[in-house]
Structure formats: C-alpha cells, structure tokens
Design an enzyme around this catalytic site. Sequence first.
Site, PDB file in Angstrom:
ATOM      1  N   VAL A  23       0.833  -1.203   0.000  1.00  0.00           N
ATOM      2  CA  VAL A  23       0.000   0.000   0.000  1.00  0.00           C
ATOM      3  C   VAL A  23       0.870   1.255   0.000  1.00  0.00           C
ATOM      4  O   VAL A  23       0.673   2.171  -0.807  1.00  0.00           O
ATOM      5  CB  VAL A  23      -0.951  -0.020   1.220  1.00  0.00           C
ATOM      6  CG1 VAL A  23      -1.673   1.300   1.376  1.00  0.00           C
ATOM      7  CG2 VAL A  23      -1.957  -1.156   1.071  1.00  0.00           C
TER       8      VAL A  23
ATOM      9  N   LEU B  57      -6.914  -0.867  -3.303  1.00  0.00           N
ATOM     10  CA  LEU B  57      -6.174  -1.460  -4.418  1.00  0.00           C
ATOM     11  C   LEU B  57      -6.026  -2.968  -4.274  1.00  0.00           C
ATOM     12  O   LEU B  57      -6.004  -3.514  -3.178  1.00  0.00           O
ATOM     13  CB  LEU B  57      -4.811  -0.798  -4.581  1.00  0.00           C
ATOM     14  CG  LEU B  57      -3.843  -0.753  -3.405  1.00  0.00           C
ATOM     15  CD1 LEU B  57      -3.077  -2.050  -3.279  1.00  0.00           C
ATOM     16  CD2 LEU B  57      -2.896   0.400  -3.614  1.00  0.00           C
TER      17      LEU B  57
ATOM     18  N   GLU C 255      -3.725  -6.352  -5.353  1.00  0.00           N
ATOM     19  CA  GLU C 255      -2.383  -6.721  -5.778  1.00  0.00           C
ATOM     20  C   GLU C 255      -2.431  -7.140  -7.241  1.00  0.00           C
ATOM     21  O   GLU C 255      -3.360  -7.805  -7.674  1.00  0.00           O
ATOM     22  CB  GLU C 255      -1.844  -7.856  -4.928  1.00  0.00           C
ATOM     23  CG  GLU C 255      -1.501  -7.389  -3.538  1.00  0.00           C
ATOM     24  CD  GLU C 255      -0.911  -8.489  -2.689  1.00  0.00           C
ATOM     25  OE1 GLU C 255      -0.414  -9.481  -3.238  1.00  0.00           O
ATOM     26  OE2 GLU C 255      -0.959  -8.335  -1.457  1.00  0.00           O
TER      27      GLU C 255
ATOM     28  N   ASN D 290     -14.373  -5.268   1.943  1.00  0.00           N
ATOM     29  CA  ASN D 290     -13.617  -6.520   1.810  1.00  0.00           C
ATOM     30  C   ASN D 290     -14.452  -7.716   2.266  1.00  0.00           C
ATOM     31  O   ASN D 290     -14.443  -8.768   1.633  1.00  0.00           O
ATOM     32  CB  ASN D 290     -12.315  -6.456   2.621  1.00  0.00           C
ATOM     33  CG  ASN D 290     -11.184  -5.867   1.783  1.00  0.00           C
ATOM     34  OD1 ASN D 290     -11.398  -5.439   0.658  1.00  0.00           O
ATOM     35  ND2 ASN D 290      -9.982  -5.854   2.327  1.00  0.00           N
TER      36      ASN D 290
ATOM     37  N   GLY E 205      -7.726 -16.033  -0.862  1.00  0.00           N
ATOM     38  CA  GLY E 205      -6.558 -16.008   0.020  1.00  0.00           C
ATOM     39  C   GLY E 205      -5.991 -14.606   0.012  1.00  0.00           C
ATOM     40  O   GLY E 205      -6.713 -13.637  -0.222  1.00  0.00           O
TER      41      GLY E 205
ATOM     42  N   CYS F 211      -5.383  -9.911   2.678  1.00  0.00           N
ATOM     43  CA  CYS F 211      -6.478  -9.015   3.081  1.00  0.00           C
ATOM     44  C   CYS F 211      -7.760  -9.741   3.480  1.00  0.00           C
ATOM     45  O   CYS F 211      -8.199  -9.618   4.625  1.00  0.00           O
ATOM     46  CB  CYS F 211      -6.773  -8.036   1.956  1.00  0.00           C
ATOM     47  SG  CYS F 211      -5.314  -7.133   1.463  1.00  0.00           S
TER      48      CYS F 211
END
Length: 471
Positions: free
Chosen positions: A15, A156, A158, A231, A280, A283
């Site tokens: 981040v 964001l 990955e 999330n 997975g 986060c």
Amino acid sequence: MSKPVSICVIGSGYVGLVAAVCFAEIGHQVTCVDNDEEKVKVLGEGGVPIFERYLPELLAKHRGRGVVFTSDLSAAVEQSEAVFIAVGTPQGDTGAADLSYVEAVVSEIARSINAYKVIVEKSTVPVYTNEWIRRVLHRHGVKPQNFDVVSNPEFLREGTAIMDFLHPDRIVVGANSERAAEVLRRIYDPLTGGSYYDQPYALPGRCGTSVPAKLLVTSAQSAEIIKHASNAFLALKISFINAVANLAETVDADIVDIAAGMGMDSRIGPRFLRAGLGYGGSCFPKDVAAFHWVAQQQGVDFQLLQEVSKVNETQKEVFFNKVRAALWTLPGKRLAALGLAFKGGTDDIRDSPAIDVIKKLIEAGATVAAYDPAAMDRAREVLPASERMIYATNIYEAAQDADAVLILTDWREFAEIDLTRLNQVVRFPIVIDGRNLYKPQAMLDHGFTYVSVGRPPCYQAQEGKPRKLMV
Ligand code: UGA
C-alpha cells in the site's frame, strides 16, 4: 495540475509504496519512510521489492525526484503537510488486527509535529482507530490545533494496484474536520478534477477527463467501516458462489452458467462470482476475522462473517477430496501443481489456497512438482524443495510423468496451455482445475479427464465416472 502537496508516506509495503509513487505520478512531492534500512537502501538504489505491474516504470521515473526514500521519520514528518500511515496491521491471536506498528509510528510522529499536519490512516484498521490516533497524539502533548486525523482507506488489489490507485472506483475520505478534508481534496484533485488524465504520460484506464474519479467524504468511523465492510462483502460473494458451486455439482448444473445468469442482474453484478479454491491473500482472510472481532466488541452478533470464513476453509477440503476421488490413493502419486500465488498476477503467497492444498497433498504421501510464473522464490521459504516438493521451470516440466495436473492459481499462462503437448508429457491425462480455466468439452476433446469446481466432471468414455463410494 493543482499545487503540489508535500506528503510523507510511512511504510513501503504494497500500500505505502504504491501510494508513494502514485502521489508522485499525480504531481506531489513525496517522502517514503521505512524503518527497514536495507529496504530503504534497495529502493534508493533502484530495486523494486514487489512484483507489481507498472511499478518498476513509475519508480524509475520518480525515484530521487518526486519520491525519496529515507528511514528518518522525524525529518520526513517535519517537512510534510500530510502524513500517511501505511504500516502493517497483521492478524492477532483473537482475530483482531494488531495495531502495535500503528501506535509506534504515531508516537514517533507526535515528537516531530512542528506545525499543522493531517495524519492519514491508510492501513486497514478497525473502527475508532482514528479516534485512538488522535488520543495518542494528544497524550504526547501535540496541541489539537496542530493536527487532524483522517481515514483514507485503500482499495487497491495486488497485481493491478497502480491502475486501481490512478483509476479508482471511488476515493473515500473519512474526516471529522473540514480543514483536513480540504487537504485530502487537494491531494486527489488531479484524479477527481481529471487533470492527470490529460497529461500525455497518464496511464490510460477507466477514468478520464470527462469521467474523473469520485471522492466521497464521510465521518472517520464510516470510512473505517467502508473498508472492512467492502472486503468482507467481496469475500462473502466468493463464499456464496463457492457454496452454490458445491450444490451445483450435486445436481449436474454448471456454476459458470449460474454465475453468468446471476451476474446479469445489475443489482448483483458479474464480478467476484468466480467459484474456485476460495480466497486467500493478505487481506480477505484477515479482514473478515478483524471485522467479526469489531462487531463482537460492539456486542453485535455478525455470525454471517464466520460462515464466510468457514465456507472458504471448506473449499480447500472439497478440492483435496476431488484429487483423492480422481486418483483413488495418494501415497506415491506424482502431481503437477500449477500455481503457488494466492491469485494470478502476483508473487504473493500469503494465505494462498494453493500452498495449503499442496501441503495437504504432501502430508497425504503425494509428490508435488510445482510451477508458478512469479511466486516460486517466496514459496521455497514455506515449502522447501525436497524429494517430494519439486520446483519446475515451466508447466510441461512440472507435468512430466504426472498422475494428474492440478490448476491452483488463475494465471493467464495456465489458461493458455498447449493441451496437445501437455497430454504427451503426463503419465495420465487427468486435469483437476481449482480455478475453472477451461471449457470441459475442450479438455475432453484433447483426451483429458477433467474435474473442475461446480461443473459436472468429464471422464473419458472408456474410463467412466467413478462411483461416489470410492471417495
Ligand atoms: C482485495 C480487494 O479486492 C481490494 O479492494 C483491497 O484493497 C485489498 O484486498 C486490500 O484490502 O488490501 P487482493 O487481496 O489484492 O485485494 O485480491 P483480490 O483480487 O480481491 O482477490 C482476493 C482473493 O479472492 C484471491 O485469492 C482470488 O483468487 C479470490 N477470488 C477473487 C475468487 O476466488 N473469486 C473471485 O471471483 C474473485
């Protein structure tokens, strides 16, 4: 573009580093701080510590100009108007996020505040962290008129982090003071006003001058909850479709068609409905647990979140059982494992379902030959190479003499395998696909027995479908 803001970003992980180079890309002057001297040295000398699209280019462009790297937190804070905290918030024993890095950084910031600063929490944190940061600064004697604390969660992903930052769905600013909100508006103005997208060097994407990024100002608590709830909701979508996939299998329905049919309802939407091995990464697993903990602390019974985690854990078992059902016994079997990263496009193996499945297969007596385009170095740290854990240099080497090929990560490369060549190198043409990367008929046509997630398994005619009892 609007007047640059002097920004300090503390933490150079996914981040922090992405935010630092992107702030420089939209015209600000950034100092990125990390207490890991070695990392600062590597970054200063041109190293790129993580695998992330466009990051090497942006680092090369801004290093030493728009972004400087240092371990001197005090000097960085003193010269900055906005201080972003982007340090890790790992999962503690209770499921709660461990905020000790955040607290340590805040105490250090407190010693360096010499004029009005906006302290911005960018790490994923539980509700009321904003309040705690304010309290800690106050306890260290910082005058209230010298700071505000703002929550500016990061959304964001990955692998697409730079594009997610520069072309966001939304920017959320949780501020309990208008003065602080204004500083954040200035920082993001090149994206929300659209001037960045006019620049000849702008990375093209979803946003543009006529459709600039949207910024939502809320209270600090709401912003904190937006991050956790977003999330958790995405994780819920994945667990939901995985549970439906398990049901679909029992009635010979097809989860890809089901997800397509559900996703065409604009209220549901098609994204995050890909059934597979489960989620997975650093986060979702951590944030679902942390959000559940937050609810518990507030006396709210949010059991749904426990179910989300439970379905996700079960999904790996379900896959393992499919491998067993296809191969009968596992000791002595050789399996090709395609994928180690928690998803395609990254070298990150944190909480990777692929790693969990491989560990279980080795425990059960199988030999695994694995290949991943980016995550092999990291995987070697948790799964050292041995007689029964082999690292291959490409797909076909991994598949050589395999009793079955397992697809564990959704890398594009794994969706474009030369199936004729694959069939020639394996011992038995069996593919067990944990990411649904192939059309079952295409696999049958190439002579494979093909087992995937939430779709009827396809067996070569002469083999026939194994009876349930054999599982
Ligand atoms: C996630 C969120 O998508 C970001 O918005 C958020 O900022 C980030 O967490 C964070 O909190 O830092 P990330 O973990 O990078 O991003 O990865 P995702 O692309 O969301 O995928 C997460 C997991 O879900 C992967 O294992 C992926 O394979 C799995 N997944 C995703 C599915 O199994 N099915 C899907 O349909 C989508």
